[in-house]
Design a protein around this motif. Structure first.
Motif, mmCIF file in Angstrom:
data_model
loop_
_atom_site.group_PDB
_atom_site.id
_atom_site.type_symbol
_atom_site.label_atom_id
_atom_site.label_comp_id
_atom_site.label_asym_id
_atom_site.label_seq_id
_atom_site.Cartn_x
_atom_site.Cartn_y
_atom_site.Cartn_z
ATOM 1 N N ARG A 72 -3.277 -7.365 -0.137
ATOM 2 C CA ARG A 72 -4.548 -7.265 -0.863
ATOM 3 C C ARG A 72 -5.312 -6.020 -0.396
ATOM 4 O O ARG A 72 -5.615 -5.863 0.781
ATOM 5 C CB ARG A 72 -5.384 -8.519 -0.607
ATOM 6 C CG ARG A 72 -6.718 -8.564 -1.341
ATOM 7 C CD ARG A 72 -7.533 -9.766 -0.889
ATOM 8 N NE ARG A 72 -6.778 -10.982 -1.112
ATOM 9 C CZ ARG A 72 -6.728 -11.624 -2.287
ATOM 10 N NH1 ARG A 72 -7.407 -11.147 -3.305
ATOM 11 N NH2 ARG A 72 -6.041 -12.718 -2.412
ATOM 12 N N SER A 73 -5.641 -5.145 -1.353
ATOM 13 C CA SER A 73 -6.387 -3.933 -1.038
ATOM 14 C C SER A 73 -7.885 -4.207 -1.137
ATOM 15 O O SER A 73 -8.329 -4.961 -2.013
ATOM 16 C CB SER A 73 -6.006 -2.807 -2.006
ATOM 17 O OG SER A 73 -6.789 -1.661 -1.768
ATOM 18 N N ASN A 74 -8.672 -3.599 -0.242
ATOM 19 C CA ASN A 74 -10.125 -3.767 -0.313
ATOM 20 C C ASN A 74 -10.785 -2.558 -0.981
ATOM 21 O O ASN A 74 -11.994 -2.367 -0.886
ATOM 22 C CB ASN A 74 -10.709 -3.994 1.081
ATOM 23 C CG ASN A 74 -10.385 -2.858 2.033
ATOM 24 O OD1 ASN A 74 -9.811 -1.843 1.636
ATOM 25 N ND2 ASN A 74 -10.746 -3.052 3.300
ATOM 26 N N GLN A 75 -9.965 -1.742 -1.627
ATOM 27 C CA GLN A 75 -10.485 -0.597 -2.374
ATOM 28 C C GLN A 75 -9.530 -0.297 -3.526
ATOM 29 O O GLN A 75 -8.483 -0.946 -3.652
ATOM 30 C CB GLN A 75 -10.595 0.621 -1.459
ATOM 31 C CG GLN A 75 -9.249 1.066 -0.880
ATOM 32 C CD GLN A 75 -9.396 2.181 0.125
ATOM 33 O OE1 GLN A 75 -10.333 2.189 0.907
ATOM 34 N NE2 GLN A 75 -8.479 3.130 0.104
ATOM 35 N N LYS A 76 -9.898 0.640 -4.372
ATOM 36 C CA LYS A 76 -9.030 1.006 -5.476
ATOM 37 C C LYS A 76 -7.691 1.501 -4.944
ATOM 38 O O LYS A 76 -7.635 2.284 -3.998
ATOM 39 C CB LYS A 76 -9.679 2.086 -6.334
ATOM 40 C CG LYS A 76 -8.848 2.453 -7.548
ATOM 41 C CD LYS A 76 -9.502 3.521 -8.397
ATOM 42 C CE LYS A 76 -8.596 3.866 -9.571
ATOM 43 N NZ LYS A 76 -9.105 4.945 -10.408
ATOM 44 N N VAL A 77 -6.596 1.020 -5.555
ATOM 45 C CA VAL A 77 -5.261 1.386 -5.091
ATOM 46 C C VAL A 77 -4.964 2.839 -5.466
ATOM 47 O O VAL A 77 -5.168 3.266 -6.608
ATOM 48 C CB VAL A 77 -4.194 0.461 -5.713
ATOM 49 C CG1 VAL A 77 -2.793 0.958 -5.393
ATOM 50 C CG2 VAL A 77 -4.380 -0.961 -5.201
ATOM 51 N N ASN A 78 -4.494 3.603 -4.484
ATOM 52 C CA ASN A 78 -4.090 4.993 -4.698
ATOM 53 C C ASN A 78 -2.568 5.073 -4.666
ATOM 54 O O ASN A 78 -1.949 4.781 -3.636
ATOM 55 C CB ASN A 78 -4.677 5.902 -3.612
ATOM 56 C CG ASN A 78 -6.186 5.987 -3.676
ATOM 57 O OD1 ASN A 78 -6.742 6.235 -4.734
ATOM 58 N ND2 ASN A 78 -6.840 5.785 -2.546
ATOM 59 N N PHE A 79 -1.971 5.423 -5.794
ATOM 60 C CA PHE A 79 -0.525 5.544 -5.846
ATOM 61 C C PHE A 79 -0.062 6.804 -5.112
ATOM 62 O O PHE A 79 -0.803 7.781 -4.999
ATOM 63 C CB PHE A 79 -0.050 5.558 -7.292
ATOM 64 C CG PHE A 79 -0.242 4.244 -7.986
ATOM 65 C CD1 PHE A 79 0.646 3.196 -7.791
ATOM 66 C CD2 PHE A 79 -1.342 4.029 -8.811
ATOM 67 C CE1 PHE A 79 0.470 1.973 -8.412
ATOM 68 C CE2 PHE A 79 -1.529 2.811 -9.444
ATOM 69 C CZ PHE A 79 -0.627 1.775 -9.235
ATOM 70 N N LYS A 86 -4.608 -6.120 3.503
ATOM 71 C CA LYS A 86 -4.468 -7.308 4.330
ATOM 72 C C LYS A 86 -3.318 -8.113 3.745
ATOM 73 O O LYS A 86 -3.309 -8.407 2.546
ATOM 74 C CB LYS A 86 -5.759 -8.138 4.301
ATOM 75 C CG LYS A 86 -5.665 -9.427 5.099
ATOM 76 C CD LYS A 86 -6.956 -10.240 4.996
ATOM 77 C CE LYS A 86 -6.827 -11.552 5.747
ATOM 78 N NZ LYS A 86 -8.062 -12.380 5.618
ATOM 79 N N ILE A 87 -2.329 -8.480 4.569
ATOM 80 C CA ILE A 87 -1.127 -9.146 4.082
ATOM 81 C C ILE A 87 -1.125 -10.616 4.491
ATOM 82 O O ILE A 87 -1.352 -10.950 5.648
ATOM 83 C CB ILE A 87 0.141 -8.449 4.621
ATOM 84 C CG1 ILE A 87 0.213 -7.001 4.108
ATOM 85 C CG2 ILE A 87 1.396 -9.218 4.201
ATOM 86 C CD1 ILE A 87 1.394 -6.213 4.632
ATOM 87 N N ASN A 88 -0.872 -11.475 3.498
ATOM 88 C CA ASN A 88 -0.714 -12.911 3.734
ATOM 89 C C ASN A 88 0.669 -13.353 3.269
ATOM 90 O O ASN A 88 1.198 -12.820 2.277
ATOM 91 C CB ASN A 88 -1.778 -13.714 2.979
ATOM 92 C CG ASN A 88 -3.157 -13.522 3.559
ATOM 93 O OD1 ASN A 88 -3.328 -13.484 4.771
ATOM 94 N ND2 ASN A 88 -4.151 -13.380 2.697
ATOM 95 N N GLU A 89 1.231 -14.317 3.969
ATOM 96 C CA GLU A 89 2.525 -14.875 3.577
ATOM 97 C C GLU A 89 2.356 -16.350 3.243
ATOM 98 O O GLU A 89 1.619 -17.074 3.921
ATOM 99 C CB GLU A 89 3.555 -14.737 4.698
ATOM 100 C CG GLU A 89 4.165 -13.367 4.813
ATOM 101 C CD GLU A 89 5.394 -13.354 5.715
ATOM 102 O OE1 GLU A 89 6.105 -12.337 5.698
ATOM 103 O OE2 GLU A 89 5.636 -14.362 6.424
#
Length: 364
Positions: A72-79, A86-89
């Motif tokens: 999950r990104s906390n800002q606009k995704v930059n390709f 933040k990664i959750n499993e």
């Protein structure tokens, strides 16, 4: 909603509810409520003291059970650049998610899938068992790695890109399902996703049709939708999203009118009922008896992961309980709204009474 169904729903929420309480809730006299209860008892919908509900019949869910990794990104995704996330499993997979959802909806549920003999596979099996789902028919393959699904969410909670490593399912064969057929045929219904090989999908659809076992299907993705055979006779309910429906109907869907035509084309392939999910535009439902469009239930969006599976599970639950397709679609939208409010792949608050309450609230 008709009065008899309202009464049954209230009894599901509270099997000890009095006839006087039911009378107040549904706006009928107590003697009229008593007549409804007598009719439900004669038909076997309820039995014994405290309105004990008829035991739910079993459904077996066949398909994917894997690890979901959500970034999950906390800002606009930059390709083409590094993005702080933040990664959750969590445990995922369409068949696994639907199996757990249906178990939470108090259905007697089992799963038929394969996992690797690794810590991820052990975690998945333990989590499934913990939710009351039968895992006795799962294949544990010692030389394979448990499937992994990875997705990147932008700041709005929408998926930007997804990737899956599902090579383990390529090890499944029709002979494996043939060996377990006695277990499959004992179920009231089958849920099937498209993670398994094409020949296995065709085998299961045809064999279930021959045995008159209703099949509920989620195409899972646009690419995997192409695994489906041309003839889909025996499929009771197909639940594609817009893109998957475009593949199934071989046409572009840009409007509600297009949904109607797409559903007609899909049903020509042998499907009895179709519900096309349209994201924030709701869903379109179609059968030989009814069709129409329902808007989505307005709610805050935390995460879209697992929302489609929540919709499918609740729509299947409604269909298995002999609801109209309209009502089943309403149940699906209610389940989707609840799932949107959680970061997990599964909405832990999913219960029949919660679905009923969400529908009642939205109807007001």
């Amino acid at each position: 909603m008709d009065k008899e169904k309202q009464i049954l729903d209230y009894i599901k929420m509270n099997p000890y509810i009095s006839q006087q309480e039911l009378s107040s809730k549904v706006g009928l006299s107590r003697p009229t409520v008593a007549n409804y209860i007598a009719s439900l008892t004669r038909r076997g919908e309820i039995k014994g003291r405290a309105y004990i509900l008829r035991e739910e019949s079993s459904i077996i869910c066949i398909g994917g059970a894997n690890i979901d990794r959500i970034a999950r990104s906390n800002q606009k995704v930059n390709f083409h650049s590094s993005n702080p996330v933040k990664i959750n499993e969590s445990c995922g997979g369409a068949a696994r998610n639907v199996a757990e959802n249906l178990s939470r909806l108090r259905c007697n549920t089992s799963i038929m899938t394969c996992v690797g003999d690794d810590k991820e596979g052990n975690w998945i099996l333990n989590e499934i068992k913990r939710q009351g789902v039968d895992v006795s028919q799962v294949w544990v393959l010692p030389t394979e790695r448990t499937g992994i699904f990875t997705t990147l969410l932008d700041i709005t909670g929408e998926s930007v890109v997804s990737m899956d490593d599902m090579h383990i399912y390529e090890q499944m064969t029709t002979s494996m399902f043939e060996e377990k057929w006695s277990y499959i045929v004992s179920s009231r219904a089958v849920f099937l996703d498209t993670n398994i090989p094409k020949e296995c999908i065709s085998y299961l659809i045809k064999r279930c049709a021959d045995e008159q076992i209703p099949v509920y299907m989620d195409p899972t993705s646009a690419a995997k939708t192409r695994k489906l055979p041309l003839r889909l006779d025996g499929v009771e309910l197909l639940l594609p999203n817009r893109v998957e429906a475009e593949v199934l109907a071989d046409m572009k869907i840009d409007s509600i009118e297009d949904c109607q035509l797409a559903c007609e084309k899909i049903r020509e392939r042998g499907v009895k009922k179709v519900i096309i999910t349209l994201g924030d535009q709701g869903a379109y439902y179609s059968s030989s008896e009814e069709c129409g469009h329902l808007p989505s239930f307005l709610t805050d969006i935390v995460d879209t992961t697992g929302v489609g599976d929540a919709f499918s599970s609740c729509a299947i639950y409604g269909t298995m309980n002999n609801e109209s397709l309209y009502s089943a679609c309403q149940s699906g939208l209610a389940g989707a709204a609840l799932a949107l409010q959680t970061e997990q792949s599964i909405c832990t608050s999913l219960r029949p009474e919660k679905i009923f309450e969400a529908i009642q609230e939205y109807s007001r």
